[in-house]
Write a protein that holds these residues in place. Sequence first.
Motif, PDB file in Angstrom:
ATOM      1  N   PHE A 108      16.932  30.807  55.653  1.00 45.64           N
ATOM      2  CA  PHE A 108      17.832  31.944  56.409  1.00 45.64           C
ATOM      3  C   PHE A 108      19.313  31.449  56.275  1.00 45.64           C
ATOM      4  O   PHE A 108      20.168  32.199  55.904  1.00 45.64           O
ATOM      5  N   SER A 109      19.617  30.005  56.543  1.00 43.57           N
ATOM      6  CA  SER A 109      20.970  29.651  56.440  1.00 43.57           C
ATOM      7  C   SER A 109      21.607  29.702  55.079  1.00 43.57           C
ATOM      8  O   SER A 109      22.695  29.970  55.039  1.00 43.57           O
ATOM      9  N   SER A 110      20.598  29.693  54.094  1.00 38.71           N
ATOM     10  CA  SER A 110      21.212  29.698  52.774  1.00 38.71           C
ATOM     11  C   SER A 110      21.716  30.949  52.395  1.00 38.71           C
ATOM     12  O   SER A 110      22.570  31.341  51.868  1.00 38.71           O
ATOM     13  N   GLN A 111      20.842  31.786  52.802  1.00 37.17           N
ATOM     14  CA  GLN A 111      21.188  33.451  52.567  1.00 37.17           C
ATOM     15  C   GLN A 111      22.413  33.646  53.405  1.00 37.17           C
ATOM     16  O   GLN A 111      23.189  34.529  52.830  1.00 37.17           O
ATOM     17  N   LYS A 112      22.322  33.460  54.479  1.00 37.64           N
ATOM     18  CA  LYS A 112      23.807  33.657  55.247  1.00 37.64           C
ATOM     19  C   LYS A 112      24.984  33.059  54.781  1.00 37.64           C
ATOM     20  O   LYS A 112      26.013  33.716  54.512  1.00 37.64           O
ATOM     21  N   SER A 113      24.973  32.032  54.132  1.00 37.22           N
ATOM     22  CA  SER A 113      26.028  31.139  53.543  1.00 37.22           C
ATOM     23  C   SER A 113      26.457  31.968  52.280  1.00 37.22           C
ATOM     24  O   SER A 113      27.752  32.198  51.989  1.00 37.22           O
ATOM     25  N   TYR A 114      25.403  32.710  51.465  1.00 35.29           N
ATOM     26  CA  TYR A 114      25.876  33.189  50.320  1.00 35.29           C
ATOM     27  C   TYR A 114      26.461  34.678  50.915  1.00 35.29           C
ATOM     28  O   TYR A 114      27.495  34.961  50.163  1.00 35.29           O
ATOM     29  N   GLY A 115      25.926  35.100  51.868  1.00 33.24           N
ATOM     30  CA  GLY A 115      26.588  36.509  52.446  1.00 33.24           C
ATOM     31  C   GLY A 115      28.338  36.326  52.663  1.00 33.24           C
ATOM     32  O   GLY A 115      28.996  37.005  52.680  1.00 33.24           O
ATOM     33  N   GLN A 116      28.458  35.086  53.504  1.00 29.95           N
ATOM     34  CA  GLN A 116      29.940  34.755  53.608  1.00 29.95           C
ATOM     35  C   GLN A 116      30.670  34.282  52.564  1.00 29.95           C
ATOM     36  O   GLN A 116      31.940  33.778  52.555  1.00 29.95           O
ATOM     37  N   GLY A 117      29.935  33.968  51.402  1.00 28.14           N
ATOM     38  CA  GLY A 117      30.907  33.782  49.984  1.00 28.14           C
ATOM     39  C   GLY A 117      31.020  32.246  50.086  1.00 28.14           C
ATOM     40  O   GLY A 117      31.856  31.854  49.051  1.00 28.14           O
ATOM     41  N   GLN A 118      30.413  31.473  50.653  1.00 28.03           N
ATOM     42  CA  GLN A 118      30.491  29.912  50.546  1.00 28.03           C
ATOM     43  C   GLN A 118      30.390  29.489  48.867  1.00 28.03           C
ATOM     44  O   GLN A 118      30.982  28.396  48.765  1.00 28.03           O
ATOM     45  N   VAL A 119      29.297  30.199  48.370  1.00 24.44           N
ATOM     46  CA  VAL A 119      28.945  29.813  46.874  1.00 24.44           C
ATOM     47  C   VAL A 119      29.912  29.972  45.830  1.00 24.44           C
ATOM     48  O   VAL A 119      29.981  29.818  44.602  1.00 24.44           O
ATOM     49  N   SER A 120      31.098  30.967  46.132  1.00 29.23           N
ATOM     50  CA  SER A 120      31.949  31.276  45.221  1.00 29.23           C
ATOM     51  C   SER A 120      33.344  31.073  45.178  1.00 29.23           C
ATOM     52  O   SER A 120      34.388  31.218  44.591  1.00 29.23           O
ATOM     53  N   ALA A 121      33.348  29.571  45.945  1.00 28.70           N
ATOM     54  CA  ALA A 121      34.898  28.862  45.955  1.00 28.70           C
ATOM     55  C   ALA A 121      35.561  28.391  44.842  1.00 28.70           C
ATOM     56  O   ALA A 121      36.793  28.346  44.911  1.00 28.70           O
ATOM     57  N   LYS A 122      35.031  28.746  43.608  1.00 29.84           N
ATOM     58  CA  LYS A 122      35.636  28.460  42.425  1.00 29.84           C
ATOM     59  C   LYS A 122      35.516  29.495  41.391  1.00 29.84           C
ATOM     60  O   LYS A 122      35.783  29.230  40.207  1.00 29.84           O
ATOM     61  N   ASN A 123      35.417  30.518  41.873  1.00 26.62           N
ATOM     62  CA  ASN A 123      35.202  31.764  40.780  1.00 26.62           C
ATOM     63  C   ASN A 123      36.502  32.834  41.139  1.00 26.62           C
ATOM     64  O   ASN A 123      36.668  33.085  42.195  1.00 26.62           O
ATOM     65  N   ILE A 124      37.053  33.006  40.013  1.00 25.56           N
ATOM     66  CA  ILE A 124      38.452  34.009  40.135  1.00 25.56           C
ATOM     67  C   ILE A 124      38.158  34.950  39.236  1.00 25.56           C
ATOM     68  O   ILE A 124      37.702  35.001  37.970  1.00 25.56           O
ATOM     69  N   LEU A 125      38.368  36.332  39.722  1.00 28.10           N
ATOM     70  CA  LEU A 125      38.617  37.361  38.937  1.00 28.10           C
ATOM     71  C   LEU A 125      39.930  37.801  38.561  1.00 28.10           C
ATOM     72  O   LEU A 125      40.867  37.974  39.464  1.00 28.10           O
ATOM     73  N   VAL A 126      40.159  38.000  36.958  1.00 31.02           N
ATOM     74  CA  VAL A 126      41.607  38.306  36.794  1.00 31.02           C
ATOM     75  C   VAL A 126      41.522  39.833  36.415  1.00 31.02           C
ATOM     76  O   VAL A 126      40.647  40.012  35.382  1.00 31.02           O
ATOM     77  N   PHE A 127      42.091  40.772  37.192  1.00 26.35           N
ATOM     78  CA  PHE A 127      42.098  42.160  36.845  1.00 26.35           C
ATOM     79  C   PHE A 127      43.238  42.508  36.014  1.00 26.35           C
ATOM     80  O   PHE A 127      44.471  42.179  36.471  1.00 26.35           O
ATOM     81  N   THR A 128      43.356  43.179  34.910  1.00 25.33           N
ATOM     82  CA  THR A 128      44.353  43.511  33.772  1.00 25.33           C
ATOM     83  C   THR A 128      44.444  45.079  33.709  1.00 25.33           C
ATOM     84  O   THR A 128      45.107  45.500  32.928  1.00 25.33           O
ATOM     85  N   LYS A 129      43.769  46.101  34.664  1.00 21.92           N
ATOM     86  CA  LYS A 129      43.779  47.315  34.149  1.00 21.92           C
ATOM     87  C   LYS A 129      45.351  48.058  34.306  1.00 21.92           C
ATOM     88  O   LYS A 129      45.885  47.587  35.403  1.00 21.92           O
ATOM     89  N   ASN A 130      45.539  48.966  33.451  1.00 20.38           N
ATOM     90  CA  ASN A 130      46.621  49.666  33.811  1.00 20.38           C
ATOM     91  C   ASN A 130      46.341  51.057  33.882  1.00 20.38           C
ATOM     92  O   ASN A 130      45.746  51.604  32.983  1.00 20.38           O
ATOM     93  N   GLY A 131      47.166  51.821  34.814  1.00 14.81           N
ATOM     94  CA  GLY A 131      46.815  53.195  35.052  1.00 14.81           C
ATOM     95  C   GLY A 131      47.767  54.079  33.836  1.00 14.81           C
ATOM     96  O   GLY A 131      48.499  53.276  32.940  1.00 14.81           O
ATOM     97  N   GLU A 132      47.833  55.267  34.086  1.00 16.48           N
ATOM     98  CA  GLU A 132      48.789  56.035  33.050  1.00 16.48           C
ATOM     99  C   GLU A 132      50.114  55.672  33.486  1.00 16.48           C
ATOM    100  O   GLU A 132      50.658  55.798  34.653  1.00 16.48           O
ATOM    101  N   GLY A 133      50.843  55.335  32.162  1.00 15.89           N
ATOM    102  CA  GLY A 133      52.194  54.995  32.395  1.00 15.89           C
ATOM    103  C   GLY A 133      52.401  53.817  31.467  1.00 15.89           C
ATOM    104  O   GLY A 133      51.774  53.414  30.788  1.00 15.89           O
ATOM    105  N   PHE A 134      53.510  53.184  32.003  1.00 17.98           N
ATOM    106  CA  PHE A 134      54.041  51.975  30.935  1.00 17.98           C
ATOM    107  C   PHE A 134      52.895  50.772  31.157  1.00 17.98           C
ATOM    108  O   PHE A 134      52.403  50.374  32.059  1.00 17.98           O
ATOM    109  N   LYS A 135      52.833  50.400  29.991  1.00 19.99           N
ATOM    110  CA  LYS A 135      51.945  49.216  29.770  1.00 19.99           C
ATOM    111  C   LYS A 135      52.604  47.808  29.361  1.00 19.99           C
ATOM    112  O   LYS A 135      52.886  48.013  28.150  1.00 19.99           O
ATOM    113  N   HIS A 136      52.693  46.615  29.965  1.00 22.22           N
ATOM    114  CA  HIS A 136      53.137  45.515  29.306  1.00 22.22           C
ATOM    115  C   HIS A 136      52.352  44.779  28.317  1.00 22.22           C
ATOM    116  O   HIS A 136      51.233  45.006  28.135  1.00 22.22           O
ATOM    117  N   ASP A 137      52.996  44.228  27.552  1.00 28.52           N
ATOM    118  CA  ASP A 137      52.600  43.702  26.416  1.00 28.52           C
ATOM    119  C   ASP A 137      52.298  41.952  26.617  1.00 28.52           C
ATOM    120  O   ASP A 137      51.900  41.422  25.660  1.00 28.52           O
TER     121      ASP A 137
END
Length: 281
Positions: free
Chosen positions: A21-50
């Motif tokens: 139970f403790s392990s499941q709760k820890s995952y729900g609070q994000g303790q397992v993700s302390a070294k994961n990073i999401l890099v988001f690169t989307k551009n909507g309609e308009g100017f897009k950098h190179d």
Amino acid sequence: MRLMNRMKLVVYSLILVLSCFSSQKSYGQGQVSAKNILVFTKNGEGFKHDNIEASSQAIVRLGEELGFKVTVSEDSKIFNPEELQRYTMVVFANTNNEVFEQDVERLAFRQFVQAGGTVLGIHSVLGTERNWKWFSQLVGGTFVWHPRKQNLRVIKIKEHSSVEGLPTFWELEDECYFTKSFYPGIENVLAVDLNRLTKEAKDQLPNYISSFGMLHPVTWHQAYDGGHVWVTSLGHNKEIYQDATFLKHLKQGIQYLLTRYKGLDYEKVSVRHFDEGLMYE
């Protein structure tokens, strides 16, 4: 003896159940993700950098150096509760314009922040989601204008871990971004000396200058709606992502946010609509 063995078995089983139970709760609070990073690169309609590829790959290289896993994506569908709880940080690497396809994605991102997630924004992040007030406050402002690219004099106006070891006066070629206004919660650490801009640029300043006057913010951080944010509006040239000083700046911005991360706790989330008014505590 049999009774004692049965009691030991019951106690062992209870410990095992509580451990699961403790392990499941820890995952729900994000303790397992302390070294994961999401890099988001989307551009909507308009100017897009190179510079998008250069900026995202710079984060990937820093991940290899610092020992964290990096996921690069331009798919906004990744902004859902199940996916986001895997990350400690979302990096907006030169995103621009409208980047979310649905309001449920905006809500998922806001709940990630409110749960304690961290956010790092680079350069044109200030031009991202321009009609979403909460996002504008999160990143510090909404882009409105910049003079042509030119040599800037960047000044370290405050000591902070993200600018440690950087020169007090830093000369580089870049764009100086102006916003409609700055959110008052930001804490500035780097500013551009507007006195050093070209005459052409200074002639336009009365239309765009903020209450900060001739020291114009370019890097700041803040605690915001449960999370922590670090933004630099520098980073227009793709070549700068090979520059040792700028990479040190990015690296230390990431490291600062990692020190602020205490895990994701969705029990703290109260927002049910992406555009709800900000709750102040």
